[in-house]
Scaffold this motif. Sequence first.
Motif, PDB file in Angstrom:
ATOM      1  N   THR A  50      19.712 -75.270  25.243  1.00 53.98           N
ATOM      2  CA  THR A  50      18.332 -75.478  24.817  1.00 53.98           C
ATOM      3  C   THR A  50      18.363 -76.550  23.746  1.00 53.98           C
ATOM      4  O   THR A  50      19.086 -76.429  22.748  1.00 53.98           O
ATOM      5  CB  THR A  50      17.716 -74.181  24.254  1.00 53.98           C
ATOM      6  N   VAL A  51      17.616 -77.622  23.962  1.00 48.19           N
ATOM      7  CA  VAL A  51      17.692 -78.780  23.074  1.00 48.19           C
ATOM      8  C   VAL A  51      16.307 -79.117  22.531  1.00 48.19           C
ATOM      9  O   VAL A  51      15.279 -78.667  23.042  1.00 48.19           O
ATOM     10  CB  VAL A  51      18.267 -80.011  23.818  1.00 48.19           C
ATOM     11  N   ALA A  59      10.595 -73.902  26.025  1.00 49.12           N
ATOM     12  CA  ALA A  59      11.098 -72.665  25.404  1.00 49.12           C
ATOM     13  C   ALA A  59      10.428 -72.359  24.070  1.00 49.12           C
ATOM     14  O   ALA A  59      10.331 -71.197  23.673  1.00 49.12           O
ATOM     15  CB  ALA A  59      12.611 -72.770  25.209  1.00 49.12           C
ATOM     16  N   GLY A  60       9.982 -73.374  23.351  1.00 48.93           N
ATOM     17  CA  GLY A  60       9.359 -73.139  22.045  1.00 48.93           C
ATOM     18  C   GLY A  60       8.687 -74.400  21.542  1.00 48.93           C
ATOM     19  O   GLY A  60       9.012 -75.516  21.974  1.00 48.93           O
ATOM     20  N   LEU A 115       6.966 -81.648  18.622  1.00 49.77           N
ATOM     21  CA  LEU A 115       8.373 -81.303  18.818  1.00 49.77           C
ATOM     22  C   LEU A 115       8.480 -79.958  19.511  1.00 49.77           C
ATOM     23  O   LEU A 115       7.781 -79.005  19.145  1.00 49.77           O
ATOM     24  CB  LEU A 115       9.123 -81.260  17.482  1.00 49.77           C
ATOM     25  N   VAL A 116       9.333 -79.896  20.517  1.00 55.93           N
ATOM     26  CA  VAL A 116       9.483 -78.676  21.319  1.00 55.93           C
ATOM     27  C   VAL A 116      10.958 -78.397  21.538  1.00 55.93           C
ATOM     28  O   VAL A 116      11.814 -79.264  21.308  1.00 55.93           O
ATOM     29  CB  VAL A 116       8.769 -78.818  22.684  1.00 55.93           C
ATOM     30  N   SER A 163       9.987 -83.723  33.075  1.00 52.85           N
ATOM     31  CA  SER A 163       8.784 -82.892  33.205  1.00 52.85           C
ATOM     32  C   SER A 163       9.125 -81.416  32.986  1.00 52.85           C
ATOM     33  O   SER A 163      10.126 -80.908  33.500  1.00 52.85           O
ATOM     34  CB  SER A 163       8.165 -83.080  34.600  1.00 52.85           C
ATOM     35  N   TYR A 164       8.279 -80.752  32.215  1.00 51.61           N
ATOM     36  CA  TYR A 164       8.423 -79.315  31.943  1.00 51.61           C
ATOM     37  C   TYR A 164       7.062 -78.639  32.088  1.00 51.61           C
ATOM     38  O   TYR A 164       6.011 -79.286  31.929  1.00 51.61           O
ATOM     39  CB  TYR A 164       8.956 -79.073  30.521  1.00 51.61           C
ATOM     40  N   ALA A 165       7.093 -77.350  32.371  1.00 52.67           N
ATOM     41  CA  ALA A 165       5.863 -76.550  32.425  1.00 52.67           C
ATOM     42  C   ALA A 165       5.591 -75.975  31.041  1.00 52.67           C
ATOM     43  O   ALA A 165       6.504 -75.560  30.333  1.00 52.67           O
ATOM     44  CB  ALA A 165       6.011 -75.424  33.437  1.00 52.67           C
TER      45      ALA A 165
END
Length: 676
Positions: free
Chosen positions: A42-43, A64-65, A33-34, A21-23
């Motif tokens: 950072t993957v 992150a992106g 794709l993130v 889980s990510y915010a």
Amino acid sequence: MPTVAVVVDTPQHSTVRGPLSYAADEALPAGALVQVPLGRRTVCGIVWPAGAEEEPGVELKPVAGVLRSLPPLPASWCRLVEFAAGYYQRSVGEVAHAALPAELRKLDDAQLAQRLKKLAKLAPAGGPAPQLPELTEEQVRALEALAQGGAPTALLHGSTGSGKTEVYLRAVAQALQAGRQALVLVPEINLTPQLEARFAERFPDRLIVSLHSGLTPAQRLRHWLAAHLGRADIVLGTRMAVFASLPRLGLVVVDEEHDPSYKSQEGARYSARDLAVYRGKLEGATVLLGSATPSLESWYQAQRGRYLKLSMPTRIGGGTLPRVRLVDMNHVPKEVAFSHALSPPLMEALQQRLARGEQSLVLLNRRGYAPVLQCLECAWKSGCPHCSAWRVFHRSDRTLRCHHCGYTERVPRACPECGNPDIQPLGRGTERLEEQLAVSLPGARVARIDADTTRLKGTLESQLASVHAGEVDVLVGTQMVAKGHDFRRVTLVAAVNPDAALFSSDFRAGERLFALLMQAAGRAGRDAAQAGRSEMLIQTWHPTHPLYAALRAHDYEAFAAETLGEREMAGLPPHAHLALLRAEARTQEAAQAWLQDAARVADELGAAAAGVTLYPPVPMSIARVANVERAQMLLEAASRPALQRLLSAWLPELHGLRGAHKGLLRWAIDVDPLAI
């Protein structure tokens, strides 16, 4: 802030099995794709359809992106990956990321946008409108049955030279006319270029891309993007292409569906053929499996009515299949049989072809000069110090080479143990056979195709071109030349030493041998004008074996019926379902101790009550590779769901066992193993 579930690439031994889980600053679509933080790195990650779990009081790391330039991966692709991960007992992240081009996982959004602009360079090959050959009655019937449907999967059982490729081309044309994409799988890279040329000639106005391990990372990314964006109409590839993202998939063709190359032997150990069948059901696409010698699993499904069975027993042009002749080596003088690979009947047949200006193919499925060197004084043999296997003698560069770990040394001038200079080669490989043919047939143009002669890029294509141009009289090769090639001038195929597989401990060895010999026989007489005098010679010490009787009659159905009956009595696939638990450790004792502990846990989980039998751990056939000891344990069940339920419950427990066994290096589960 919205919470998203993201799958990241996690190794098999990791306890992270599902999404993390990510915010996120915004709601992100599934399949996007993130880039996300994982530990100190950072993957690349994929937003997964599964809902993210929120834990009170836990602060989630932010995404992150986002790779906004790329449309999200389709929901059906995510379901395919999820099924493959569950069935083959791997993490979703591992399977999903292995299916993506490695280059894609390294790019940020700006870099990806630049790559997408370069896609404009990909264009159809162009050329004149193709002249379509006239179809045979069998091809017409097969295509009509395929168009009518009735079953999502069809098995095309066509003899070698019956025109299966033309059926594939027409089926692809039908899919393209319906606005769909087509995926065509082949077992090996060396079959891809000739198939690409055939498809480019037939579809000059359509974009065709390939996906296989022979591409550079940049090429693979470019082709994958063309498929994912729907710009590529046809995708040709090896087993990895089964995971290609295709938004309009309408047809999947699996050529030579019996080939063991479709089963991965590392990572998730998936079967591309089986996943193609599942993908067809998932996406409403037709799946066409084609072979002259179908796998017994596929044949069994066709016999039960699960697959639509299409038959094409006749060769194009009415040519006959080559006559199969057995050379009984028991009647060959002993000094000839043991010292020379080529029996008098085979030499006579080769000389006849040479006199008529025809080509011959000699098959020996063992590369190198000799499998082993030995000392005649002290019985020293060229074993590998790092593996429980012999190092093969390669005379071309005077080396002893281990084909398992790659360890290579120069051939010693004398025996390392007793100093005797008389070290002799024992047995023979393609290199030695090529030498013997050149001596026995002076003036003949002899060529060899195997993994050693085709190591450099472009060498295979140039060698095949020489054969097609008639610049080769006798071609020596391994299984590389036995399938898929259309050699128009070959009228003789000879199998030099096929008997070893008849008595192998691997229950599938006979099936593989029959398929190889049938495929090899199919290289002879492909020109209808020469078919009547084409033949296959098999040098054997066991001419009365039932496998050879079926081969002489070109009777796959008789071979399949007998073998399936034996499998049913023995409780083997397809009448049972298997899995292997493999362990690698510093010592054989450590590997087997971990497997025994794993068996205890399986018993506690109720394996016996569920109908799953666990056999005792044993060393693998090659027990040591690169100084690592290997052992395995077989699981067998009459019910596939019962086996899967046990494996799913067992897997978390196996992760927990690792800490108690310090000597263990790696372990893996292989579902539906090909070799035991």
